[in-house]
Scaffold this motif. Structure first.
Motif: not given
Length: 304
Positions: A81-88, A98-100, A109-114, A119-123
């Motif tokens: 997850l952490e390694g993909a954040l810049d690309n997201l 983003i559909l995780p 929560k991590i994706l919503q905060e960053r 941008y963050v859909i539930g999936g």
């Protein structure tokens, strides 16, 4: 609708390939090594629901290679997850939601905060699928479900578009208005199933033969049920009973992806699943002794 699949593992290739089969515009964003494998071996799906070969898949290795996108299907192991954040973040800046579809619950929560809540859909997904040594998908069993839904009211339109695209894509889709509820129900099941199968290093059939071992799985379900309540999600006793019936109905040799990874000596998602449950429980002063014990049993195998 322009879809980017970030992480061309079994799940990403399966659903991305089914969208392509239905005529959708899909790009796979992968690392250089995976891109080379796809170039050499191609992308194929071998499935109980019908095989499919993706002709000339569109593959990129950086967000800079596309101008815009509407949706990112984000399907990686929790420890990536952490390694993909810049690309997201870069893809979201190009207009993508983003559909995780990661295992676990903390990543939302991590994706919503960053990236931003908007941008963050539930999936989530339910599927038994792996990659073979050629990098092709091998899917087994009846389950090939993809659930998605808005976590913010502004996401309703994109979820409706995705539902329309998925309707004839050859898998079971659901546009849910109760995605956090759905996420907690899956988290409950997968935390218990992956925990017990990995801890005892056995498939579900053998576990069912030993009531004492199956009891551990049921108690983990109950602990996550209580944990969900602390975070505002209601998991009913009926939901817990359904999870137990699901475990009873699985093929005797069926097991969790984390147990399969233990067998292969690979990095495990134990911190993302059982570790996450313990952290969330500590934050609300809830005791989860069965989950904590199973975490301790698996932890030595976390890094292979």
């Amino acid at each position: 609708m322009r879809i980017v699949v970030l992480g061309a593992g079994a799940l990403g290739v399966y659903f991305g390939g089914r969208w392509i089969e239905a005529g959708a515009d899909v790009t796979f964003m992968v690392r250089e090594k995976r891109a080379a494998q796809i170039k050499e071996k191609g992308l194929k799906i071998e499935s109980t629901h019908g095989d499919y070969e993706i002709k000339a898949p569109h593959v990129i290795t950086s967000p800079s290679e596309i101008e815009s996108a509407d949706l990112v299907l984000f399907s990686v192991k929790g420890f990536h997850l952490e390694g993909a954040l810049d690309n997201l973040i870069a893809l979201a800046s190009k207009g993508a939601y983003i559909l995780p579809v990661l295992n676990g619950i903390e990543h939302i929560k991590i994706l919503q905060e960053r990236i931003g809540k908007e941008y963050v859909i539930g999936g989530l997904s339910y599927i038994f699928a792996t990659l073979n040594d050629k990098g092709h998908v091998e899917q087994a069993g009846d389950m090939h479900h993809l659930y998605f839904g808005p976590l913010e009211s502004s996401q309703q339109k994109v979820c409706k578009k995705l539902a329309d695209i998925s309707e004839n894509a050859g898998f079971i889709s659901k546009n849910s208005t109760e995605m956090m509820q759905e996420l907690w129900k899956k988290y409950m099941f997968i935390t218990a199933l992956s925990g017990v199968t990995t801890a005892v290093n056995l498939p579900i059939g053998t576990i069912r033969e030993h009531p004492e071992t199956l009891h551990v799985a049921e108690m983990m379900l109950r602990e996550i049920q209580e944990l969900a309540k602390k975070y505002g999600a209601v998991i009913t006793d009926t939901d817990v009973d359904a999870a137990m019936k699901n475990a009873q109905s699985l093929d005797p040799e069926a097991t969790s992806s984390m147990h399969k990874d233990r067998r292969k000596g690979l990095h495990l998602e134990v911190d993302h699943l059982q570790g996450g449950a313990v952290r969330l429980a500590e934050s609300v002063n809830l005791d989860v002794p069965y989950t904590r014990a199973v975490l301790g049993m698996i932890k030595p195998f976390e890094h292979g």
